[in-house]
Design a protein around this motif. Structure first.
Motif, short mmCIF file in Angstrom:
data_model
loop_
_atom_site.label_atom_id
_atom_site.label_comp_id
_atom_site.label_asym_id
_atom_site.label_seq_id
_atom_site.Cartn_x
_atom_site.Cartn_y
_atom_site.Cartn_z
N PHE A 520 0.79 -1.23 0.00
CA PHE A 520 0.00 0.00 0.00
C PHE A 520 0.83 1.28 0.00
CE2 PHE A 520 -2.47 -3.19 2.49
CZ PHE A 520 -3.45 -3.42 1.55
N LYS A 521 2.15 1.18 -0.17
CA LYS A 521 2.93 2.41 0.01
C LYS A 521 2.57 3.45 -1.07
CE LYS A 521 7.11 0.81 -2.31
NZ LYS A 521 8.32 0.09 -2.06
N ASN A 522 2.48 4.68 -0.61
CA ASN A 522 2.18 5.84 -1.46
C ASN A 522 0.83 5.77 -2.16
OD1 ASN A 522 4.53 7.16 -0.79
ND2 ASN A 522 5.70 6.01 -2.32
N LYS A 523 -0.05 4.87 -1.73
CA LYS A 523 -1.40 4.86 -2.30
C LYS A 523 -2.21 5.99 -1.69
CE LYS A 523 -1.00 0.78 -4.43
NZ LYS A 523 -1.03 0.61 -5.87
N VAL A 524 -1.89 6.29 -0.46
CA VAL A 524 -2.59 7.37 0.26
C VAL A 524 -1.51 8.33 0.74
CG1 VAL A 524 -3.92 7.90 2.32
CG2 VAL A 524 -4.44 5.84 1.03
N LYS A 525 -1.67 9.61 0.41
CA LYS A 525 -0.60 10.54 0.79
C LYS A 525 -1.13 11.61 1.74
CE LYS A 525 2.26 10.20 -3.35
NZ LYS A 525 1.28 10.04 -4.47
N PHE A 526 -0.24 12.04 2.61
CA PHE A 526 -0.58 13.09 3.55
C PHE A 526 0.15 14.36 3.13
CE2 PHE A 526 0.49 15.40 7.50
CZ PHE A 526 -0.80 15.78 7.85
N TYR A 527 -0.58 15.47 3.04
CA TYR A 527 0.04 16.73 2.65
C TYR A 527 0.11 17.67 3.84
CZ TYR A 527 -0.60 15.09 -2.08
OH TYR A 527 -0.54 14.35 -3.20
N LEU A 551 -13.00 12.27 6.52
CA LEU A 551 -12.62 12.27 7.93
C LEU A 551 -11.14 12.61 8.11
CD1 LEU A 551 -14.63 9.15 9.05
CD2 LEU A 551 -15.07 11.50 9.73
N ASN A 552 -10.49 12.93 6.99
CA ASN A 552 -9.10 13.36 7.04
C ASN A 552 -8.18 12.29 7.63
OD1 ASN A 552 -7.01 15.06 6.58
ND2 ASN A 552 -7.48 16.48 8.26
N TYR A 553 -8.34 11.08 7.14
CA TYR A 553 -7.51 9.96 7.63
C TYR A 553 -6.23 9.80 6.81
CZ TYR A 553 -11.34 8.08 10.50
OH TYR A 553 -12.31 7.88 11.44
N CYS A 554 -5.90 10.83 5.99
CA CYS A 554 -4.78 10.68 5.06
C CYS A 554 -3.49 10.22 5.72
CB CYS A 554 -4.51 11.99 4.33
SG CYS A 554 -5.97 12.67 3.57
N LYS A 555 -3.28 10.62 6.95
CA LYS A 555 -2.01 10.24 7.58
C LYS A 555 -2.01 8.78 8.03
CE LYS A 555 1.70 12.40 10.14
NZ LYS A 555 2.10 13.43 11.09
N LEU A 567 -0.84 3.00 12.24
CA LEU A 567 -2.05 2.52 11.57
C LEU A 567 -2.44 1.13 12.09
CD1 LEU A 567 -4.25 2.71 9.52
CD2 LEU A 567 -2.68 1.98 7.76
N LEU A 568 -1.44 0.29 12.31
CA LEU A 568 -1.75 -1.05 12.80
C LEU A 568 -2.36 -1.01 14.20
CD1 LEU A 568 1.29 -3.09 11.44
CD2 LEU A 568 -1.05 -3.11 10.61
N VAL A 569 -1.89 -0.04 15.01
CA VAL A 569 -2.52 0.11 16.33
C VAL A 569 -3.99 0.49 16.15
CG1 VAL A 569 -2.57 1.45 18.46
CG2 VAL A 569 -0.38 0.75 17.49
N GLU A 570 -4.24 1.42 15.24
CA GLU A 570 -5.62 1.82 15.00
C GLU A 570 -6.46 0.64 14.52
OE1 GLU A 570 -5.76 5.15 12.37
OE2 GLU A 570 -4.36 6.28 13.59
N LEU A 571 -5.85 -0.17 13.67
CA LEU A 571 -6.58 -1.34 13.17
C LEU A 571 -6.85 -2.32 14.29
CD1 LEU A 571 -4.77 -2.06 9.80
CD2 LEU A 571 -7.03 -1.09 10.12
N THR A 572 -5.95 -2.39 15.26
CA THR A 572 -6.18 -3.28 16.39
C THR A 572 -7.39 -2.81 17.19
OG1 THR A 572 -3.81 -3.59 16.51
CG2 THR A 572 -5.08 -4.31 18.41
N VAL A 573 -7.49 -1.49 17.36
CA VAL A 573 -8.60 -0.95 18.15
C VAL A 573 -9.90 -1.07 17.37
CG1 VAL A 573 -9.48 1.08 19.31
CG2 VAL A 573 -7.03 0.63 19.30
#
Lengths: 724, 724
Positions: A520-527, A551-555, A567-573
């Motif tokens: 998934f690298k660089n599929k979603v970018k944060f500006y 929801l501004n989840y770009c990061k 992100l993996l922590v968020e996915l765990t929750v």
């Protein structure tokens, strides 16, 4: 395999038996299970192998190896690939050297039989192969994948020191078959509900908020309902159906009841049950191995005191071994331990008493030199006067602690309030003064040295008025009441074990982060730049108008190892992954489902199982036998520290009130040396585990016969899959 | 209090002792704890009181009373208030009559000492008062609140039949002090993290997606972080800070680790531990009370067979009592139970054997009249021929079941596929034919009557090709493999207990729904009509542009009791309440936090604790002693049903292969009557609970001395708060 008689034969080969005995005792104390060669140079190498500097170095290089992900593509801090590869080569060299060192320590056949050595060799070779391929591809300007990075965290598992981690993995592996059956049932239930949903809702022409058709594709439904189990898309997934008719809500409620509440509880039950069962077995083997080592140490040291009598170990040899095992032990502490072992004061101890040594050394004893208050010596008339005694009693009173608790609480509230207010800003000085007063009062009442040594943390924190120390101090004080003690003790006790779970999580996260970065690298970018129009859709037009971008989840992306971990922590929750399926392919969801199964269903449940078990142990067992006998001995010798900051205080004070004369004379007779058991802490996780299952272990079981399962290959044999 | 000697004295006052004994046995069987008057008319009234029709009527009127909420303002189906009030008056009348009936049954002083009677009286009076006030206010055209509706579900708890529910509430109440301590620590941790968040993030000028200032108000932060524990606002709450710098993510990760994972596990541990501890005590009292009742029944029936010998109960009296207790019991079943009790065939049983009766009656035994296959009688030569025998063996083979499992699975997949396809539509007929074939084959192999009686569910479902029966059939078949048996058994066993939890949840939900309706009714509106512009903001301008309206949550409201219930389920899963705080006031959040504490922290944890405990019992205990002895007896009498659809099948078949002659003659000797224990089901929840803690109960403890605690006031005394 090293047999008892072999040791006895070898007794005369060493210049110093004590070294060997000390190694056995030390191995038993820290539960090391390395079946080293007993030749003199192997023993020397083994001592070197166990040296803390080498261990720290090893873990440092593992850390370096793991953190290379920060500098490799996709990097947080990009470095040229030759730099990272050079560093990695260095790490590989260190691991190889360590492995060669290990090979020199243990017999050749044991080395090759041990799966963890094979694992390390394979990891090292694969990494080397990968680096060569990657280097060649880079040189040819082709796209290369550093796939061997997935293997890096496995080093953490397979080094000799990763015992706890290996045990955790074994307990997971052992629980897997049972988890698998429940998972089958669970998936069956999800599939059936999905089918029902398709039949019930598929043809009603409902639409989601985004206007997409609702519940028309079977696989979509399966995925949506799977995510509903994690509660991530509740109530969104239900709203279209519920808006159509409230009857459909019943379907979802039933689904949540069965799959979220019942099945998730069943997962926990199965994991917990398996965890307990296998852990018990492992700890039993651990204790057997420990006793076996102590018996070997005993065999090395034993003397025949009387003709035909039982072999014993004399106090002199015992002292020498203890000194070798723990050079920093105080003489007083050693004398205390001896008096616990040599209960009948015979000057020598038998096998049963000797075997205790490893556990005794694991009990932390605090030695305190006690002396009368300097003011009492300087100016007894004043210090013993009625107002002075009243002051002492006031400071020692529980209310004093409570008053200061309240002061800290008020301080905390003040800190939370608006700081602009000058009155509140000035109040800081008042609090500082109050804390200083507390310390002065305590110094007046308690002997300064004892005060600093024992209650250092307790008493010193308030004098630093910074926010964090206030918090810490308040935390500790809030934790103080007896009612909280069980909970706090357990929480503290869980502490070291959480480190093992932390490593476990890091291993799993690292692997998923590496795979996720490739996918998934660089599929979603944060500006950072807010003015960039691409910011609204995270730099990927596919995300235009999706909830993910809104929801501004770009990061939340896989663009480097740090954001992957977060992100993996968020996915765990909460398993939220709709964005990544949108930007790549529907099958990307498989990655997230597997992650959820691995982390939430398995690892988090094992963690919860551990916490539950630790609590039940705390509730049911109070102290280990050995600890009690040590405490009894301390009390017998009248060397116990009066615990003036405990509940006993009030009782103790009442005694003083009733019978002042005696207590005064008793105070005069106080010995100059005192002991206190730091009972609530365990030096090693193993000690906690052992305590957990202590009730089921026979103290007389010396494991004289080598347990072939326990000692098969220098490591514990893994319990076989017997639940099939 | 009724004492043993008193009963013996009273023996001669009754026309029929057996009635009284039967009542005692029946009370023991169903764990009723009503200390009824032993005067003849009181006994008759008591029999009437326990009649199932009256109980069904009572629950019907409770249901009517509860469902009045559907018709009262805010109503799903509006009815004039005089109608609902008239119905409510009728319900009140029924409850009053039932209470008066109860007062006639038990002694006067016991009635007034029992808190549940007082509760009902208070509820009835308050409801009446409320109705009068409400009626008066209505008549005066003022706004009135029907506040007594909150009390309605309490009737469910306080009626005599609500034993399970009262026990559940007691176990909650007993766990509360411990939960409270953990909650204090937890809240302290949340407050401290909030303070840190305020200091760390409050002054950085960050904004949320909606542009509001981020983390600037302490109370807002506390609430946001509390919600984060429920994972409802993850990762939204973290995003602004994370976008500013990834370092802040560490704060949130730490928070989630401590408060979501550790503290929530600790809550579970504390609830589980308390649940287990108090339940054990309650069940112990329950068993003591049961034995006490059986001893009383024994005292009524006892005879002195020999001079100076132990008192016994003759088979004749025993038969009569069993017949009175369970009129529908078959003679064969009764004979079987007697032969279990009268192990040594003496024609009379002592106290120990008699006391078992209540438990024996709770074991479900299926009686089957077995006979040879009619074809075998009609045409033995054909039925016994080699091809016929081969066919029988094939059908009995496990593979046959597996093949049909696969067929059903394929069928399920076909149903899931596109129905437009004519081939798939036609395949239905193929499946129907296959199912018919299965039934015919089984009818050929198994004796028809046995086939229908025992495997009715199993065999009949496939013949109905409708979707649901397919699912049910597949479910049952999938559950079949031995490996799943433990899990399935436990799930089935949990079934009836879930009903108790269901009632518990209904009581709590009803109260919250009533309060919620008063607080939030019509604040959020749902528009069926899509063209209405107010739909975009749920009819409340305050919601314009909020996530609540954007996600189209309008139907999640408190506008009637049905949507309130559905909303509360959603709140249980994920606590989302931002919308309601927006439309009313920030303090509305308190309602949602209290709901979360009550339902998620307490009730859901107790439910999980129950499931865990049920699993561990299933894993550790296999069968109760009594059940085993009953099974042994059945086997001894060679009346056991051959379980041909189990694992034993293959073994049994091998025997047949090896030794055909004997097995044929054995088949001929098969008795005409067979028994099978429906072992895996329990008639009452109490029986399951009793089994849970059976290991700790002394079978010889007859509770001869009245336990003052257990039998103090016709109800169990609640264990006191001893954990303080």
């Amino acid at each position: 395999q090293i047999e008892g008689p072999h040791i006895t034969m070898c007794r005369f080969c060493y210049s110093n038996d004590f070294d060997l005995a000390a190694i056995y005792v030390s191995d038993a104390q820290y539960n090391r299970n390395i079946y080293f060669d007993t030749s003199p140079q192997a023993v020397r190498l083994y001592l070197l192998y166990n040296h803390w500097v080498l261990k720290v170095l090893l873990y440092f290089f593992i850390l370096v190896d793991l953190s290379l992900a920060l500098f490799e593509e996709p990097a947080v801090v990009p470095l040229p690939s030759w730099v990272t590869m050079l560093v990695e080569l260095l790490c590989l060299l260190v691991f190889t050297l360590r492995l060669i060192h290990y090979a020199k320590v243990i017999p050749r056949d044991k080395f090759w039989k041990d799966p963890k050595n094979i694992c390390i060799i394979v990891i090292l070779l694969l990494t080397l192969v990968d680096m060569i391929i990657y280097g060649a591809l880079k040189a040819a300007n082709c796209y290369g994948v550093r796939w061997s990075r997935v293997l890096r965290p496995l080093l953490l598992v397979n080094v000799t020191e990763g015992r706890q981690l290996r045990r955790a993995f074994r307990s997971i592996r052992n629980a897997l078959p049972q988890i698998f059956y429940v998972f089958l049932l669970f998936m069956f239930s999800v599939l059936m509900f999905s089918l029902m949903a398709l039949k019930l809702l598929g043809k009603r022409g409902l639409t989601t908020i985004e206007g997409a058709p609702y519940f028309t594709s079977y696989l979509e439904i399966v995925f949506d309902l799977y995510v509903l189990v994690t509660t991530a898309n509740s109530p969104d997934v239900m709203m279209p159906a519920y808006n159509a008719s409230f009857v459909f809500a019943i379907f979802f409620i039933l689904y949540i009841l069965i799959n979220t509440y019942i099945f998730m509880s069943v997962f926990l039950a199965v994991v917990y049950n398996n965890y307990k069962k296998y852990l018990k077995e492992e700890v039993r083997q651990l204790v057997r191995a420990k006793r076996h080592k102590m018996v070997r140490a005993f065999a090395v040291l034993q003397e025949q005191k009387e003709e035909g009598g039982e072999p014993v170990v004399s106090q002199a040899s015992w002292n020498q071994v203890v000194h070798l095992v723990q050079p920093d032990i105080s003489n007083a502490h050693r004398e205390l331990l001896w008096s616990v072992c040599d209960d009948k004061n015979q000057g020598a101890i038998g096998k049963v008493a000797f075997v205790q040594l490893a556990d005794l050394l694991n009990i932390e004893v605090i030695t305190i030199k006690s002396r009368p208050h300097p003011l009492n010596s300087l100016c007894p008339a004043f210090y013993q006067s009625a107002p002075s005694r009243l002051l002492c009693r006031m400071v020692q009173h529980r209310a004093f602690v409570i008053v200061y608790d309240l002061i800290i609480l008020v301080n905390a509230v003040f800190i939370g309030l608006d700081e602009e207010n000058p009155m509140i800003a000035n109040s800081e000085w008042v609090f500082l003064a109050l804390y200083m007063l507390e310390i002065l009062l305590k110094l007046y009442v308690f002997e300064p040295r004892a005060f600093f040594s024992r209650h250092s943390f307790w008493n010193w924190t308030p004098c630093d008025v910074s926010l964090l120390s206030d918090l810490a101090s308040l935390t500790i004080r809030t934790m103080f009441p007896v009612r909280f003690r069980t909970i706090i003790n357990t929480l503290i006790r869980i502490g070291p074990a959480i480190l093992t779970f932390g490593q476990l999580i890091i291993v799993v996260y690292y692997i998923f982060a590496m795979v996720g970065m490739e996918l998934f690298k660089n599929k979603v970018k944060f500006y950072e730049d807010t003015s960039d129009p691409a910011k609204a859709y995270c730099g990927n037009p596919l995300l235009k108008g999706t909830a993910f971008a809104q929801l501004n989840y770009c990061k939340n992306n896989f663009n480097n190892v740090v954001s992957s971990f977060i992100l993996l922590v968020e996915l765990t929750v909460v398993n939220q992954c709709s964005g990544f399926a949108t930007v790549t392919h529907m099958s990307a969801r498989i990655f997230f489902v597997i992650f959820h199964i691995m982390v939430v269903i398995v690892i988090i449940n094992i963690f919860v199982a551990f916490v539950l078990e630790a609590f039940f142990v705390e509730y049911s067992v109070d102290k280990s036998d050995l600890q009690t006998s040590l405490e009894k001995k301390i009390e017998e010798l009248e060397l116990a520290v009066a615990q003036y900051v405990t509940d006993n205080l009030v009782n103790a004070m009442e005694t003083i009130d009733n019978d002042l004369g005696t207590s005064q004379s008793a105070a005069a007779n106080v010995p100059s040396l005192m002991f206190k058991i730091a009972s609530k802490r365990y030096r090693t996780v193993d000690a906690l585990l052992q305590r957990m299952f202590e009730a089921d272990l026979d103290p007389e079981d010396f494991a004289e016969h080598d347990d072939p399962e326990a000692q098969g290959n220098g490591n514990f044999a893994n319990p076989t899959f017997s639940s099939a």
